[in-house]
Design a protein around this motif. Structure first.
Motif, short mmCIF file in Angstrom:
data_model
loop_
_atom_site.label_atom_id
_atom_site.label_comp_id
_atom_site.label_asym_id
_atom_site.label_seq_id
_atom_site.Cartn_x
_atom_site.Cartn_y
_atom_site.Cartn_z
N GLU A 6 0.85 -1.19 0.00
CA GLU A 6 0.00 0.00 0.00
C GLU A 6 0.89 1.24 0.00
O GLU A 6 1.83 1.34 0.79
CB GLU A 6 -0.89 0.00 1.25
N ALA A 7 0.61 2.14 -0.91
CA ALA A 7 1.42 3.36 -0.98
C ALA A 7 1.20 4.18 0.29
O ALA A 7 0.07 4.59 0.60
CB ALA A 7 1.03 4.18 -2.20
N HIS A 8 2.26 4.40 1.03
CA HIS A 8 2.18 5.16 2.28
C HIS A 8 3.55 5.71 2.60
O HIS A 8 4.55 4.99 2.56
CB HIS A 8 1.69 4.25 3.41
N TRP A 9 3.60 7.01 2.93
CA TRP A 9 4.90 7.64 3.13
C TRP A 9 5.65 7.07 4.34
O TRP A 9 6.87 7.09 4.40
CB TRP A 9 4.75 9.15 3.28
N LEU A 10 4.91 6.50 5.31
CA LEU A 10 5.57 5.91 6.47
C LEU A 10 6.15 4.53 6.19
O LEU A 10 6.98 4.05 6.95
CB LEU A 10 4.58 5.81 7.64
N GLY A 11 5.70 3.90 5.12
CA GLY A 11 6.22 2.58 4.79
C GLY A 11 6.01 1.59 5.92
O GLY A 11 4.91 1.46 6.46
N ALA A 12 7.08 0.91 6.33
CA ALA A 12 6.98 -0.10 7.39
C ALA A 12 6.61 0.49 8.73
O ALA A 12 6.04 -0.19 9.59
CB ALA A 12 8.31 -0.86 7.50
N LEU A 13 6.90 1.77 8.93
CA LEU A 13 6.67 2.40 10.23
C LEU A 13 5.19 2.65 10.53
O LEU A 13 4.86 3.13 11.60
CB LEU A 13 7.44 3.72 10.32
N ARG A 14 4.32 2.32 9.60
CA ARG A 14 2.89 2.49 9.91
C ARG A 14 2.35 1.32 10.73
O ARG A 14 1.19 1.33 11.13
CB ARG A 14 2.08 2.66 8.63
N SER A 15 3.19 0.32 10.99
CA SER A 15 2.78 -0.82 11.80
C SER A 15 3.01 -0.51 13.28
O SER A 15 4.15 -0.34 13.71
CB SER A 15 3.59 -2.07 11.41
N PRO A 16 1.96 -0.45 14.11
CA PRO A 16 2.14 -0.19 15.55
C PRO A 16 3.00 -1.26 16.23
O PRO A 16 3.80 -0.96 17.11
CB PRO A 16 0.71 -0.19 16.10
N GLY A 17 2.82 -2.52 15.83
CA GLY A 17 3.61 -3.59 16.43
C GLY A 17 5.09 -3.44 16.13
O GLY A 17 5.94 -3.65 17.01
N LEU A 18 5.42 -3.05 14.90
CA LEU A 18 6.82 -2.84 14.55
C LEU A 18 7.40 -1.67 15.32
O LEU A 18 8.54 -1.73 15.81
CB LEU A 18 6.95 -2.60 13.04
N LEU A 19 6.64 -0.60 15.48
CA LEU A 19 7.10 0.55 16.25
C LEU A 19 7.39 0.16 17.70
O LEU A 19 8.38 0.61 18.29
CB LEU A 19 6.07 1.68 16.20
N ALA A 20 6.53 -0.68 18.26
CA ALA A 20 6.75 -1.13 19.64
C ALA A 20 8.05 -1.92 19.74
O ALA A 20 8.85 -1.73 20.66
CB ALA A 20 5.57 -1.98 20.10
N LEU A 21 8.28 -2.81 18.77
CA LEU A 21 9.50 -3.60 18.78
C LEU A 21 10.74 -2.71 18.62
O LEU A 21 11.74 -2.88 19.33
CB LEU A 21 9.46 -4.63 17.65
N LEU A 22 10.67 -1.76 17.71
CA LEU A 22 11.80 -0.86 17.51
C LEU A 22 12.10 -0.04 18.76
O LEU A 22 13.26 0.18 19.11
CB LEU A 22 11.53 0.08 16.32
N GLY A 23 11.04 0.38 19.45
CA GLY A 23 11.23 1.12 20.69
C GLY A 23 11.96 0.30 21.73
O GLY A 23 12.84 0.80 22.45
N SER A 24 11.62 -0.98 21.81
CA SER A 24 12.29 -1.86 22.77
C SER A 24 13.75 -2.09 22.39
O SER A 24 14.65 -1.98 23.22
CB SER A 24 11.55 -3.20 22.85
N PHE A 25 14.00 -2.38 21.11
CA PHE A 25 15.36 -2.74 20.72
C PHE A 25 16.28 -1.54 20.58
O PHE A 25 17.50 -1.71 20.49
CB PHE A 25 15.34 -3.61 19.47
N PHE A 26 15.73 -0.36 20.60
CA PHE A 26 16.58 0.82 20.76
C PHE A 26 17.31 0.73 22.10
O PHE A 26 18.51 1.00 22.20
CB PHE A 26 15.72 2.09 20.69
N PHE A 27 16.59 0.31 23.14
CA PHE A 27 17.19 0.22 24.48
C PHE A 27 18.06 -1.03 24.63
O PHE A 27 19.01 -1.02 25.42
CB PHE A 27 16.10 0.27 25.54
N VAL A 28 17.75 -2.09 23.90
CA VAL A 28 18.66 -3.24 23.88
C VAL A 28 20.00 -2.81 23.27
O VAL A 28 21.07 -3.16 23.77
CB VAL A 28 18.06 -4.41 23.08
#
Length: 425
Positions: free
Chosen positions: A207-229
């Motif tokens: 789906e055309a979307h400027w956020l791309g993969a970042l429009r997934s809330p679950g992915l954002l949650a995972l990225l937030g966690s692994f920033f601290f890892v």
């Protein structure tokens, strides 16, 4: 809950699959320039008479440019395919490093520009490999085991890479080592993109979307966690240097880093040898909590022998956590964004590690070496709390997303995807 892998399973079963060994080795060789980049830049800068501050500045530009470039190039791979992006990026990145080797550090503008180019065009081979595994291996359990093998292989690369760089410097020169390592990177990328799975791979419709993969809330949650890892891991490297300084023996630092890698190797090998039941999101929370708990004994800063053992223990759950995170990324990446999603994980982890190094230094200066290791513990527990707080988002797994089309094993990939969706429901 876990069950022992079948005798026909395991890493050897993965490597026997057509193209699998070539893709894994090619990817690891292709990532050598990035894996050895900070060390290579430091050695070259010092050999040219530059200061550690200049080396740090060049590394910072290279690292930040890589962080920006990975998700952008990952999105390009999803849109254009692997060969049209990975190989040109590898060549341009290598030319950036070669420019530094040729021009030296006399002209700072050219030196920093070379690092900007080299980092920005670092090919997203890591995310690309994980996007290829479903088409190569088919069954979901084999793909998950390949993720664990991938995490273990990274530890091997980060151990062998610096040794290879040191050998090249001893045989020739730091400039020659810089060029050879990046030439090997191009060869590795070429091996990957010329393979049948890479040439045949096509991303699912997106789906055309400027956020791309970042429009997934679950992915954002995972990225937030692994920033601290990443922050936790980055802080350990600085704290380990401080520990070695306290003992008056710089060789201790090498032992601690080797022990950390050995722990990750052991943990990843054991994790990948078993089949795990249940939702990976719940399993990831447990693994990150165990990872955080493993950092706490480092605050004791005992003698070198005991500290080496504790550091090995601290690394045990790193590779399993990464392998499980790869599965979660795969489950939450929006359709047609799988390479970009994996590249975001690489970027987020790397930025967190850089910040951890930056925070740990002042912590050591203000409160001593234990404070540096405390940063690691805090980072690990914050990572766990992020997963805990976003549990509802993470357990809301989307429907079918990025079944891979084309190439060997595409039917198996679709079957594995159907099995995954049925399990999720």
């Amino acid at each position: 809950m876990a069950t022992e892998a079948k005798a026909s399973g395991g890493y050897l079963d993965i490597l026997r699959a057509p193209h699998a060994a070539r893709l894994l080795v090619g990817t690891l060789v292709g990532r050598l320039p990035n894996g050895t980049g900070p060390i290579a830049i430091t050695v070259f800068t010092r050999a040219e008479g530059g200061s550690y501050s200049l080396a740090g500045g060049l590394i910072a530009v290279y690292g930040l440019a890589t962080a920006v470039g990975q998700p952008l190039l990952g999105r390009a791979v999803d849109l254009k395919g692997q060969p049209r992006v990975q190989l040109p990026a590898a060549v341009i990145s290598a030319l950036g490093m070669a420019a530094l080797a040729v021009t030296g550090i006399g002209n700072l503008f050219l030196a920093y520009a070379a690092m900007l180019v080299a980092g920005l065009f670092t090919p997203p081979l890591e995310g690309g490999l994980r996007a290829l595994w479903p088409s190569v291996l088919g069954r979901e359990d084999r793909v998950h085991r390949a993720y664990a093998m991938d995490a273990v292989a990274q530890e091997v690369m980060f151990t062998v890479g610096p040794l290879l760089l040191t050998l090249l410097v001893a045989l020739w020169s730091p400039a020659a080592a810089l060029v050879v390592i990046n030439l090997l990177g191009v060869v590795g990328a070429l091996s990957v993109v010329l393979s049948k799975p890479s040439r045949a791979w096509r991303s699912a419709p997106r789906e055309a979307h400027w956020l791309g993969a970042l429009r997934s809330p679950g992915l954002l949650a995972l990225l937030g966690s692994f920033f601290f890892v990443g922050l936790a891991l980055g802080s350990i490297t600085v704290a380990a240097v401080a520990y070695a300084d306290d003992r008056g023996n710089q060789a201790v630092y090498g032992w601690l880093m080797a022990a950390l890698g050995l722990g990750a190797l052991i943990g990843g090998t054991v994790y990948g040898a078993r089949q795990w039941a249940g939702a990976p999101e719940r399993r990831l929370r447990v693994l990150v909590l165990l990872l955080a708990l493993g950092y706490l004994p480092l605050l004791l800063v005992p003698g070198p022998a005991a500290m080496t053992a504790l550091t090995a223990l601290a690394g045990v759950f790193l590779a399993p956590a990464l392998a499980c995170a790869f599965i979660v990324v795969d489950r939450h990446a929006p359709s047609g964004t799988v390479t970009e999603a994996f590249s975001w994980l690489v970027t987020t982890f790397g930025v967190g590690a850089a910040l951890g190094s930056a925070v740990s230094g002042p912590a050591v200066e203000l409160a001593g070496t234990p404070a540096g290791f405390a940063v690691a513990g805090i980072g690990g527990f914050v990572a766990f709390l992020v997963l805990l707080a976003t549990g509802r988002v993470l357990t809301a797994v989307p429907g079918p997303r990025h079944a891979v089309s084309g190439g060997a094993g595409s039917e198996g990939a679709r079957a594995g995807q159907a099995e995954k969706n049925a399990h999720a429901q």
